[in-house]
Scaffold this motif. Sequence first.
Motif, PDB file in Angstrom:
ATOM      1  N   GLY A 106      46.531  35.486  31.350  1.00 51.04           N
ATOM      2  CA  GLY A 106      45.553  36.287  32.086  1.00 51.04           C
ATOM      3  C   GLY A 106      46.132  37.635  32.480  1.00 51.04           C
ATOM      4  N   PHE A 107      47.361  37.619  32.997  1.00 54.10           N
ATOM      5  CA  PHE A 107      47.998  38.878  33.370  1.00 54.10           C
ATOM      6  C   PHE A 107      48.389  39.684  32.131  1.00 54.10           C
ATOM      7  CE2 PHE A 107      48.480  36.815  37.509  1.00 54.10           C
ATOM      8  CZ  PHE A 107      48.136  37.866  38.346  1.00 54.10           C
ATOM      9  N   ALA A 108      48.834  39.000  31.074  1.00 53.65           N
ATOM     10  CA  ALA A 108      49.171  39.709  29.830  1.00 53.65           C
ATOM     11  C   ALA A 108      47.939  40.391  29.251  1.00 53.65           C
ATOM     12  CB  ALA A 108      49.767  38.734  28.813  1.00 53.65           C
ATOM     13  N   ASP A 109      46.787  39.742  29.371  1.00 53.47           N
ATOM     14  CA  ASP A 109      45.546  40.314  28.834  1.00 53.47           C
ATOM     15  C   ASP A 109      45.081  41.545  29.598  1.00 53.47           C
ATOM     16  OD1 ASP A 109      45.317  38.686  26.676  1.00 53.47           O
ATOM     17  OD2 ASP A 109      43.487  37.663  27.324  1.00 53.47           O
ATOM     18  N   LEU A 110      45.624  41.789  30.785  1.00 52.08           N
ATOM     19  CA  LEU A 110      45.281  43.027  31.495  1.00 52.08           C
ATOM     20  C   LEU A 110      45.645  44.240  30.647  1.00 52.08           C
ATOM     21  CD1 LEU A 110      46.324  42.218  35.179  1.00 52.08           C
ATOM     22  CD2 LEU A 110      44.000  42.587  34.312  1.00 52.08           C
ATOM     23  N   ALA A 111      46.680  44.099  29.814  1.00 54.84           N
ATOM     24  CA  ALA A 111      47.083  45.199  28.936  1.00 54.84           C
ATOM     25  C   ALA A 111      46.353  45.151  27.598  1.00 54.84           C
ATOM     26  CB  ALA A 111      48.590  45.139  28.688  1.00 54.84           C
ATOM     27  N   ILE A 112      45.927  43.946  27.171  1.00 54.40           N
ATOM     28  CA  ILE A 112      45.331  43.775  25.845  1.00 54.40           C
ATOM     29  C   ILE A 112      43.803  43.905  25.883  1.00 54.40           C
ATOM     30  CG2 ILE A 112      45.041  42.151  23.928  1.00 54.40           C
ATOM     31  CD1 ILE A 112      47.740  40.911  24.807  1.00 54.40           C
ATOM     32  N   ASN A 113      43.182  43.217  26.837  1.00 51.14           N
ATOM     33  CA  ASN A 113      41.723  43.157  26.940  1.00 51.14           C
ATOM     34  C   ASN A 113      41.364  43.212  28.427  1.00 51.14           C
ATOM     35  OD1 ASN A 113      39.091  42.902  26.196  1.00 51.14           O
ATOM     36  ND2 ASN A 113      39.225  40.761  25.560  1.00 51.14           N
ATOM     37  N   PRO A 114      41.480  44.386  29.044  1.00 52.54           N
ATOM     38  CA  PRO A 114      41.478  44.476  30.498  1.00 52.54           C
ATOM     39  C   PRO A 114      40.212  44.010  31.223  1.00 52.54           C
ATOM     40  CG  PRO A 114      41.700  46.664  29.494  1.00 52.54           C
ATOM     41  CD  PRO A 114      41.684  45.666  28.390  1.00 52.54           C
ATOM     42  N   LEU A 115      39.038  44.277  30.705  1.00 53.56           N
ATOM     43  CA  LEU A 115      37.827  43.952  31.466  1.00 53.56           C
ATOM     44  C   LEU A 115      37.652  42.451  31.711  1.00 53.56           C
ATOM     45  CD1 LEU A 115      35.643  45.410  32.969  1.00 53.56           C
ATOM     46  CD2 LEU A 115      34.227  45.310  30.917  1.00 53.56           C
ATOM     47  N   PRO A 116      37.659  41.598  30.673  1.00 52.43           N
ATOM     48  CA  PRO A 116      37.546  40.164  30.939  1.00 52.43           C
ATOM     49  C   PRO A 116      38.748  39.625  31.725  1.00 52.43           C
ATOM     50  CG  PRO A 116      37.140  40.610  28.620  1.00 52.43           C
ATOM     51  CD  PRO A 116      37.626  41.880  29.247  1.00 52.43           C
ATOM     52  N   ALA A 117      39.930  40.175  31.445  1.00 53.48           N
ATOM     53  CA  ALA A 117      41.128  39.716  32.152  1.00 53.48           C
ATOM     54  C   ALA A 117      41.058  40.076  33.623  1.00 53.48           C
ATOM     55  CB  ALA A 117      42.375  40.311  31.512  1.00 53.48           C
ATOM     56  N   LEU A 118      40.486  41.217  33.941  1.00 57.16           N
ATOM     57  CA  LEU A 118      40.365  41.629  35.342  1.00 57.16           C
ATOM     58  C   LEU A 118      39.499  40.645  36.126  1.00 57.16           C
ATOM     59  CD1 LEU A 118      41.239  43.761  37.348  1.00 57.16           C
ATOM     60  CD2 LEU A 118      39.220  45.082  36.738  1.00 57.16           C
ATOM     61  N   ALA A 119      38.413  40.189  35.525  1.00 53.67           N
ATOM     62  CA  ALA A 119      37.559  39.192  36.177  1.00 53.67           C
ATOM     63  C   ALA A 119      38.342  37.905  36.406  1.00 53.67           C
ATOM     64  CB  ALA A 119      36.315  38.923  35.332  1.00 53.67           C
ATOM     65  N   PHE A 120      39.129  37.486  35.421  1.00 53.16           N
ATOM     66  CA  PHE A 120      39.934  36.271  35.553  1.00 53.16           C
ATOM     67  C   PHE A 120      40.974  36.421  36.656  1.00 53.16           C
ATOM     68  CE2 PHE A 120      43.861  34.037  34.607  1.00 53.16           C
ATOM     69  CZ  PHE A 120      43.415  32.725  34.590  1.00 53.16           C
ATOM     70  N   VAL A 121      41.709  37.533  36.634  1.00 51.88           N
ATOM     71  CA  VAL A 121      42.767  37.750  37.628  1.00 51.88           C
ATOM     72  C   VAL A 121      42.173  37.850  39.034  1.00 51.88           C
ATOM     73  CG1 VAL A 121      44.576  39.353  38.388  1.00 51.88           C
ATOM     74  CG2 VAL A 121      44.399  38.718  35.980  1.00 51.88           C
ATOM     75  N   ALA A 122      41.013  38.488  39.166  1.00 53.15           N
ATOM     76  CA  ALA A 122      40.346  38.565  40.477  1.00 53.15           C
ATOM     77  C   ALA A 122      39.973  37.166  40.977  1.00 53.15           C
ATOM     78  CB  ALA A 122      39.100  39.451  40.391  1.00 53.15           C
ATOM     79  N   ALA A 123      39.448  36.325  40.091  1.00 52.05           N
ATOM     80  CA  ALA A 123      39.110  34.950  40.471  1.00 52.05           C
ATOM     81  C   ALA A 123      40.368  34.156  40.814  1.00 52.05           C
ATOM     82  CB  ALA A 123      38.337  34.270  39.347  1.00 52.05           C
ATOM     83  N   LEU A 124      41.438  34.376  40.067  1.00 49.14           N
ATOM     84  CA  LEU A 124      42.714  33.721  40.342  1.00 49.14           C
ATOM     85  C   LEU A 124      43.228  34.095  41.726  1.00 49.14           C
ATOM     86  CD1 LEU A 124      45.301  32.189  39.185  1.00 49.14           C
ATOM     87  CD2 LEU A 124      46.098  34.465  38.589  1.00 49.14           C
ATOM     88  N   LEU A 125      43.215  35.377  42.029  1.00 51.60           N
ATOM     89  CA  LEU A 125      43.683  35.836  43.345  1.00 51.60           C
ATOM     90  C   LEU A 125      42.782  35.325  44.462  1.00 51.60           C
ATOM     91  CD1 LEU A 125      44.748  39.482  42.413  1.00 51.60           C
ATOM     92  CD2 LEU A 125      46.237  37.506  42.805  1.00 51.60           C
ATOM     93  N   ALA A 126      41.479  35.290  44.240  1.00 50.14           N
ATOM     94  CA  ALA A 126      40.556  34.751  45.243  1.00 50.14           C
ATOM     95  C   ALA A 126      40.861  33.276  45.509  1.00 50.14           C
ATOM     96  CB  ALA A 126      39.103  34.925  44.789  1.00 50.14           C
TER      97      ALA A 126
END
Length: 135
Positions: A106-126
Amino acid sequence: MKQLLVALIAGSLFGAGLAFSGMADPARVQGFLDLFGRWDPTLAFVMGGAMTPMAIAWIIQRRLEKPFAGEQFSLPGTTLIDRKLTIGAVLFGTGWGISGLCPGPGFADLAINPLPALAFVAALLAGMIAHRVTS
Protein backbone atom coordinates in the motif's frame (compact mmCIF):
# COMPACT_ATOMS: atom_id res chain seq x y z
CA MET A 1 22.08 8.04 12.25
CA LYS A 2 23.10 4.40 11.82
CA GLN A 3 19.53 3.24 12.58
CA LEU A 4 18.09 5.65 10.03
CA LEU A 5 20.50 4.44 7.35
CA VAL A 6 19.70 0.77 8.09
CA ALA A 7 15.96 1.54 7.99
CA LEU A 8 16.36 3.37 4.67
CA ILE A 9 18.31 0.48 3.12
CA ALA A 10 15.90 -2.16 4.47
CA GLY A 11 12.85 -0.19 3.31
CA SER A 12 14.36 0.34 -0.12
CA LEU A 13 15.14 -3.37 -0.48
CA PHE A 14 11.63 -4.27 0.68
CA GLY A 15 10.01 -1.82 -1.74
CA ALA A 16 12.21 -2.98 -4.61
CA GLY A 17 11.33 -6.59 -3.81
CA LEU A 18 7.62 -5.76 -3.83
CA ALA A 19 7.92 -3.98 -7.16
CA PHE A 20 10.15 -6.65 -8.74
CA SER A 21 7.92 -9.52 -7.60
CA GLY A 22 4.73 -7.78 -8.72
CA MET A 23 3.27 -7.86 -5.20
CA ALA A 24 2.52 -4.13 -5.34
CA ASP A 25 -0.09 -4.98 -7.98
CA PRO A 26 -3.47 -5.55 -6.26
CA ALA A 27 -4.65 -7.72 -9.18
CA ARG A 28 -1.80 -10.17 -8.51
CA VAL A 29 -2.79 -10.54 -4.85
CA GLN A 30 -6.49 -10.83 -5.66
CA GLY A 31 -5.60 -13.47 -8.26
CA PHE A 32 -3.91 -15.49 -5.53
CA LEU A 33 -7.01 -15.23 -3.34
CA ASP A 34 -9.32 -16.27 -6.22
CA LEU A 35 -9.17 -20.01 -5.58
CA PHE A 36 -12.12 -20.88 -7.82
CA GLY A 37 -11.40 -18.51 -10.70
CA ARG A 38 -8.14 -17.62 -12.43
CA TRP A 39 -5.87 -18.55 -9.52
CA ASP A 40 -2.38 -16.99 -9.62
CA PRO A 41 0.15 -18.91 -7.44
CA THR A 42 2.83 -16.18 -7.65
CA LEU A 43 2.24 -14.93 -4.10
CA ALA A 44 2.83 -18.43 -2.71
CA PHE A 45 6.26 -18.48 -4.40
CA VAL A 46 7.10 -15.01 -3.06
CA MET A 47 6.11 -16.04 0.48
CA GLY A 48 8.04 -19.29 0.15
CA GLY A 49 11.07 -17.42 -1.16
CA ALA A 50 10.92 -15.04 1.80
CA MET A 51 11.02 -17.89 4.30
CA THR A 52 14.61 -18.92 3.58
CA PRO A 53 16.32 -15.57 4.25
CA MET A 54 14.06 -15.04 7.28
CA ALA A 55 15.02 -18.43 8.72
CA ILE A 56 18.69 -17.54 8.23
CA ALA A 57 18.12 -14.16 9.89
CA TRP A 58 16.57 -15.83 12.96
CA ILE A 59 19.57 -18.19 13.23
CA ILE A 60 22.00 -15.26 13.00
CA GLN A 61 19.97 -13.18 15.49
CA ARG A 62 20.21 -15.90 18.14
CA ARG A 63 24.01 -15.72 17.95
CA LEU A 64 24.21 -11.94 18.31
CA GLU A 65 24.37 -10.10 21.61
CA LYS A 66 22.83 -6.93 20.17
CA PRO A 67 21.55 -5.73 16.79
CA PHE A 68 23.80 -3.99 14.28
CA ALA A 69 22.05 -0.63 14.65
CA GLY A 70 20.67 -0.69 18.18
CA GLU A 71 21.36 -1.36 21.82
CA GLN A 72 19.07 -4.36 22.24
CA PHE A 73 16.69 -6.56 20.29
CA SER A 74 13.01 -5.72 20.52
CA LEU A 75 11.29 -9.00 19.75
CA PRO A 76 7.61 -9.69 20.34
CA GLY A 77 6.71 -12.33 22.87
CA THR A 78 4.60 -15.31 21.99
CA THR A 79 0.97 -14.99 23.05
CA LEU A 80 -2.10 -17.12 22.84
CA ILE A 81 -4.63 -16.70 20.08
CA ASP A 82 -7.24 -14.46 21.68
CA ARG A 83 -10.30 -12.48 20.61
CA LYS A 84 -8.37 -9.32 19.70
CA LEU A 85 -5.89 -11.24 17.55
CA THR A 86 -8.69 -13.13 15.78
CA ILE A 87 -10.70 -9.97 15.06
CA GLY A 88 -7.58 -8.18 13.84
CA ALA A 89 -6.66 -11.08 11.56
CA VAL A 90 -10.18 -11.18 10.11
CA LEU A 91 -10.17 -7.42 9.49
CA PHE A 92 -6.68 -7.56 7.95
CA GLY A 93 -7.59 -10.49 5.68
CA THR A 94 -10.87 -8.90 4.62
CA GLY A 95 -9.17 -5.60 3.77
CA TRP A 96 -6.39 -7.43 1.95
CA GLY A 97 -8.87 -9.45 -0.09
CA ILE A 98 -11.02 -6.45 -0.99
CA SER A 99 -8.21 -4.04 -1.85
CA GLY A 100 -5.48 -6.46 -2.89
CA LEU A 101 -3.10 -4.46 -0.70
CA CYS A 102 -1.52 -4.88 2.70
CA PRO A 103 0.52 -2.13 4.41
CA GLY A 104 3.86 -2.68 2.62
CA PRO A 105 2.52 -2.70 -0.93
CA GLY A 106 0.00 0.00 0.00
CA PHE A 107 2.77 2.42 0.89
CA ALA A 108 4.88 1.30 -2.10
CA ASP A 109 1.91 2.00 -4.38
CA LEU A 110 1.90 5.64 -3.24
CA ALA A 111 4.78 6.03 -5.70
CA ILE A 112 3.40 3.67 -8.37
CA ASN A 113 -0.38 4.27 -8.37
CA PRO A 114 -0.98 7.10 -5.90
CA LEU A 115 -4.74 7.73 -6.06
CA PRO A 116 -6.02 4.24 -5.12
CA ALA A 117 -3.09 3.78 -2.73
CA LEU A 118 -3.92 7.05 -0.99
CA ALA A 119 -7.44 5.81 -0.23
CA PHE A 120 -5.97 2.57 1.15
CA VAL A 121 -3.35 4.32 3.28
CA ALA A 122 -5.96 6.76 4.62
CA ALA A 123 -8.20 3.83 5.63
CA LEU A 124 -5.19 2.08 7.18
CA LEU A 125 -4.31 5.13 9.25
CA ALA A 126 -7.95 5.61 10.29
CA GLY A 127 -8.02 1.99 11.49
CA MET A 128 -4.81 2.49 13.46
CA ILE A 129 -6.21 5.61 15.10
CA ALA A 130 -9.49 3.84 15.88
CA HIS A 131 -7.57 1.00 17.50
CA ARG A 132 -5.51 3.38 19.61
CA VAL A 133 -8.62 5.30 20.73
CA THR A 134 -10.60 2.17 21.61
CA SER A 135 -7.79 0.17 23.28
